[in-house]
Write a protein that holds these residues in place. Sequence first.
Motif, PDB file in Angstrom:
ATOM      1  N   LYS A   1       1.972  11.505   7.304  1.00 32.18           N
ATOM      2  CA  LYS A   1       2.583  10.766   6.205  1.00 32.18           C
ATOM      3  C   LYS A   1       1.823   9.473   5.901  1.00 32.18           C
ATOM      4  CE  LYS A   1       7.284  12.530   6.852  1.00 32.18           C
ATOM      5  NZ  LYS A   1       8.670  12.195   7.287  1.00 32.18           N
ATOM      6  N   HIS A   2       1.387   8.767   6.959  1.00 33.04           N
ATOM      7  CA  HIS A   2       0.614   7.535   6.753  1.00 33.04           C
ATOM      8  C   HIS A   2      -0.675   7.825   5.987  1.00 33.04           C
ATOM      9  CE1 HIS A   2       2.496   4.987  10.243  1.00 33.04           C
ATOM     10  NE2 HIS A   2       3.377   5.305   9.296  1.00 33.04           N
ATOM     11  N   ILE A   3      -1.360   8.899   6.371  1.00 31.36           N
ATOM     12  CA  ILE A   3      -2.616   9.251   5.697  1.00 31.36           C
ATOM     13  C   ILE A   3      -2.347   9.665   4.256  1.00 31.36           C
ATOM     14  CG2 ILE A   3      -4.626  10.774   5.724  1.00 31.36           C
ATOM     15  CD1 ILE A   3      -4.527   8.695   8.008  1.00 31.36           C
ATOM     16  N   GLN A   4      -1.287  10.437   4.052  1.00 30.59           N
ATOM     17  CA  GLN A   4      -0.934  10.868   2.689  1.00 30.59           C
ATOM     18  C   GLN A   4      -0.601   9.680   1.796  1.00 30.59           C
ATOM     19  OE1 GLN A   4       2.253  13.665   3.296  1.00 30.59           O
ATOM     20  NE2 GLN A   4       0.910  15.197   4.258  1.00 30.59           N
ATOM     21  N   HIS A   5       0.168   8.710   2.325  1.00 38.03           N
ATOM     22  CA  HIS A   5       0.508   7.503   1.559  1.00 38.03           C
ATOM     23  C   HIS A   5      -0.761   6.723   1.184  1.00 38.03           C
ATOM     24  CE1 HIS A   5       4.735   8.045   1.890  1.00 38.03           C
ATOM     25  NE2 HIS A   5       4.852   7.729   3.172  1.00 38.03           N
ATOM     26  N   LEU A   6      -1.672   6.622   2.140  1.00 40.01           N
ATOM     27  CA  LEU A   6      -2.906   5.886   1.899  1.00 40.01           C
ATOM     28  C   LEU A   6      -3.767   6.587   0.860  1.00 40.01           C
ATOM     29  CD1 LEU A   6      -4.398   3.353   2.821  1.00 40.01           C
ATOM     30  CD2 LEU A   6      -5.428   4.690   4.659  1.00 40.01           C
ATOM     31  N   GLU A   7      -3.872   7.910   0.949  1.00 35.72           N
ATOM     32  CA  GLU A   7      -4.653   8.679  -0.018  1.00 35.72           C
ATOM     33  C   GLU A   7      -4.037   8.580  -1.420  1.00 35.72           C
ATOM     34  OE1 GLU A   7      -6.771  12.134   2.691  1.00 35.72           O
ATOM     35  OE2 GLU A   7      -4.726  12.487   1.974  1.00 35.72           O
ATOM     36  N   LYS A   8      -2.698   8.570  -1.473  1.00 35.29           N
ATOM     37  CA  LYS A   8      -2.019   8.430  -2.772  1.00 35.29           C
ATOM     38  C   LYS A   8      -2.300   7.056  -3.371  1.00 35.29           C
ATOM     39  CE  LYS A   8       2.518   8.906  -4.982  1.00 35.29           C
ATOM     40  NZ  LYS A   8       3.963   9.187  -4.768  1.00 35.29           N
ATOM     41  N   GLU A   9      -2.283   6.030  -2.508  1.00 32.08           N
ATOM     42  CA  GLU A   9      -2.556   4.655  -2.962  1.00 32.08           C
ATOM     43  C   GLU A   9      -3.980   4.538  -3.500  1.00 32.08           C
ATOM     44  OE1 GLU A   9      -1.508   0.381  -3.104  1.00 32.08           O
ATOM     45  OE2 GLU A   9      -0.279   2.138  -2.668  1.00 32.08           O
ATOM     46  N   LEU A  10      -4.919   5.181  -2.804  1.00 37.26           N
ATOM     47  CA  LEU A  10      -6.330   5.100  -3.207  1.00 37.26           C
ATOM     48  C   LEU A  10      -6.702   6.149  -4.257  1.00 37.26           C
ATOM     49  CD1 LEU A  10      -7.889   4.619   0.354  1.00 37.26           C
ATOM     50  CD2 LEU A  10      -7.671   2.872  -1.422  1.00 37.26           C
ATOM     51  N   GLN A  11      -5.797   7.114  -4.457  1.00 38.33           N
ATOM     52  CA  GLN A  11      -6.021   8.188  -5.426  1.00 38.33           C
ATOM     53  C   GLN A  11      -7.274   9.003  -5.088  1.00 38.33           C
ATOM     54  OE1 GLN A  11      -5.950   6.478  -9.397  1.00 38.33           O
ATOM     55  NE2 GLN A  11      -3.763   6.045  -9.292  1.00 38.33           N
ATOM     56  N   THR A  12      -7.416   9.296  -3.799  1.00 43.39           N
ATOM     57  CA  THR A  12      -8.540  10.129  -3.352  1.00 43.39           C
ATOM     58  C   THR A  12      -8.220  10.655  -1.955  1.00 43.39           C
ATOM     59  OG1 THR A  12     -10.930  10.216  -2.993  1.00 43.39           O
ATOM     60  CG2 THR A  12      -9.805   8.220  -2.271  1.00 43.39           C
ATOM     61  N   THR A  13      -8.906  11.707  -1.560  1.00 42.25           N
ATOM     62  CA  THR A  13      -8.754  12.206  -0.192  1.00 42.25           C
ATOM     63  C   THR A  13      -9.730  11.469   0.724  1.00 42.25           C
ATOM     64  OG1 THR A  13     -10.352  13.986  -0.573  1.00 42.25           O
ATOM     65  CG2 THR A  13      -8.021  14.494  -0.940  1.00 42.25           C
ATOM     66  N   LEU A  14      -9.333  11.323   1.976  1.00 45.39           N
ATOM     67  CA  LEU A  14     -10.158  10.617   2.958  1.00 45.39           C
ATOM     68  C   LEU A  14     -10.658  11.550   4.054  1.00 45.39           C
ATOM     69  CD1 LEU A  14      -7.870   7.468   3.297  1.00 45.39           C
ATOM     70  CD2 LEU A  14     -10.035   7.620   2.037  1.00 45.39           C
ATOM     71  N   PHE A  15     -10.027  12.721   4.155  1.00 48.65           N
ATOM     72  CA  PHE A  15     -10.396  13.692   5.185  1.00 48.65           C
ATOM     73  C   PHE A  15     -10.580  15.071   4.564  1.00 48.65           C
ATOM     74  CE2 PHE A  15      -8.079  10.414   7.472  1.00 48.65           C
ATOM     75  CZ  PHE A  15      -8.790  10.273   8.664  1.00 48.65           C
ATOM     76  N   GLU A  16     -11.458  15.840   5.165  1.00 53.21           N
ATOM     77  CA  GLU A  16     -11.545  17.267   4.857  1.00 53.21           C
ATOM     78  C   GLU A  16     -10.646  17.991   5.844  1.00 53.21           C
ATOM     79  OE1 GLU A  16     -15.575  18.492   5.142  1.00 53.21           O
ATOM     80  OE2 GLU A  16     -16.289  17.138   3.563  1.00 53.21           O
ATOM     81  N   ARG A  17      -9.781  18.856   5.349  1.00 54.69           N
ATOM     82  CA  ARG A  17      -8.834  19.568   6.201  1.00 54.69           C
ATOM     83  C   ARG A  17      -9.201  21.036   6.278  1.00 54.69           C
ATOM     84  NH1 ARG A  17      -6.555  15.313   3.733  1.00 54.69           N
ATOM     85  NH2 ARG A  17      -4.854  14.131   4.762  1.00 54.69           N
ATOM     86  N   GLN A  18      -9.332  21.528   7.509  1.00 54.73           N
ATOM     87  CA  GLN A  18      -9.626  22.935   7.753  1.00 54.73           C
ATOM     88  C   GLN A  18      -8.628  23.440   8.784  1.00 54.73           C
ATOM     89  OE1 GLN A  18     -13.708  22.864   9.005  1.00 54.73           O
ATOM     90  NE2 GLN A  18     -14.504  22.642   6.931  1.00 54.73           N
ATOM     91  N   GLY A  19      -7.512  23.961   8.308  1.00 52.62           N
ATOM     92  CA  GLY A  19      -6.448  24.377   9.212  1.00 52.62           C
ATOM     93  C   GLY A  19      -5.871  23.160   9.915  1.00 52.62           C
ATOM     94  N   LYS A  20      -5.893  23.181  11.260  1.00 54.58           N
ATOM     95  CA  LYS A  20      -5.390  22.061  12.044  1.00 54.58           C
ATOM     96  C   LYS A  20      -6.451  20.994  12.279  1.00 54.58           C
ATOM     97  CE  LYS A  20      -1.869  24.742  14.531  1.00 54.58           C
ATOM     98  NZ  LYS A  20      -1.360  25.135  15.872  1.00 54.58           N
ATOM     99  N   HIS A  21      -7.677  21.255  11.851  1.00 51.92           N
ATOM    100  CA  HIS A  21      -8.779  20.327  12.099  1.00 51.92           C
ATOM    101  C   HIS A  21      -9.002  19.427  10.888  1.00 51.92           C
ATOM    102  CE1 HIS A  21      -9.787  22.537  15.741  1.00 51.92           C
ATOM    103  NE2 HIS A  21      -9.721  23.675  15.023  1.00 51.92           N
ATOM    104  N   VAL A  22      -9.330  18.161  11.164  1.00 51.90           N
ATOM    105  CA  VAL A  22      -9.627  17.207  10.093  1.00 51.90           C
ATOM    106  C   VAL A  22     -10.989  16.564  10.369  1.00 51.90           C
ATOM    107  CG1 VAL A  22      -7.212  16.690   9.560  1.00 51.90           C
ATOM    108  CG2 VAL A  22      -8.408  15.329  11.279  1.00 51.90           C
ATOM    109  N   LYS A  23     -11.665  16.217   9.292  1.00 57.09           N
ATOM    110  CA  LYS A  23     -12.970  15.570   9.409  1.00 57.09           C
ATOM    111  C   LYS A  23     -13.073  14.507   8.323  1.00 57.09           C
ATOM    112  CE  LYS A  23     -17.940  16.465   9.514  1.00 57.09           C
ATOM    113  NZ  LYS A  23     -19.003  17.502   9.369  1.00 57.09           N
ATOM    114  N   LEU A  24     -13.475  13.318   8.716  1.00 58.41           N
ATOM    115  CA  LEU A  24     -13.613  12.214   7.768  1.00 58.41           C
ATOM    116  C   LEU A  24     -14.658  12.581   6.713  1.00 58.41           C
ATOM    117  CD1 LEU A  24     -12.440   9.280   7.564  1.00 58.41           C
ATOM    118  CD2 LEU A  24     -14.572   8.516   8.625  1.00 58.41           C
TER     119      LEU A  24
END
Length: 289
Positions: A34-57
């Motif tokens: 939720k914290h990451i989602q709120h931050l991405e919404k605030e910045l209007q961009t994604t910050l991580f690449e999501r591949q299933g359960k794995h994330v990469k900046l």
Amino acid sequence: METEWLRTFIVAANTENFRETAEQRFITQSTVSKHIQHLEKELQTTLFERQGKHVKLNHIGAHFLQHADNMLGTIDEGLQKTVSYLNGYTSQLTIGVAPQIANSTLPGIIHTFQQQNPAIHITIELLKSNEIGEAVHAGKVDIGLSKLTSTRDIHTVLLAQEPLQLIAPMSKKATDARTLLQQETILTHEYAPYWQDIQQVLQQFPNYKSMNINQTEVIKNFVKQELEIAFLPKSVIEVESHQQLLHSYSLKEFAHIVSNTYFLTKYVTADIEAFLAVCHLIYTDVVND
């Protein structure tokens, strides 16, 4: 933008693992998301690449990470200074200190300084002597207390030149020092700047043995536990000598070898001069005791 979002993002960016982030932040994994989602919404961009359960900046996240570190650092510094002000402090000093000094003369220095300057808040950073000059030059600490000088162009004051003492367990106090040097293993700190000078003198004792332990407190503990002998500066063994936990010898062959302590700073202010004066006072008492 909430600071908790930034704190969660920084940990997640460094670990690239939301589960580990949750453990480090003492929050649930869903809260991390939720914290990451709120931050991405605030910045209007994604910050991580999501591949299933794995994330990469991603590259935007990597760019934002630098700014997030700076923003949070500024916020935390402001909070710390405000709390200090509310507690009656008007200024602060950060001291970078080598462990050998921290475990010997530093308590006396801090106690005396705080009695004389109750409105100055002190922060202590434990650093290796070879790191302190860089920390002073970079502005990470205001003052360095080190066993080494620095190659950087910073203000350097020699605080003390202490004689070295050969220390042994109390059970061996009746044994001649030269006999101990022939029979016992000498515990050494290979980063101690005086060790090479000691080695040169030890050539007079062809059967000597040595073992490296790079922690002064461990060396003292080994000797107290009747394991080997060692050479250490006077200030480092002062308490144990007074309590008769260690026996010390002064040998004329080693009298010319000293342990230096340096005061390092990039700038000279009234607060720093006051701290230097206390350092001189404490080390004068130690050396002349």
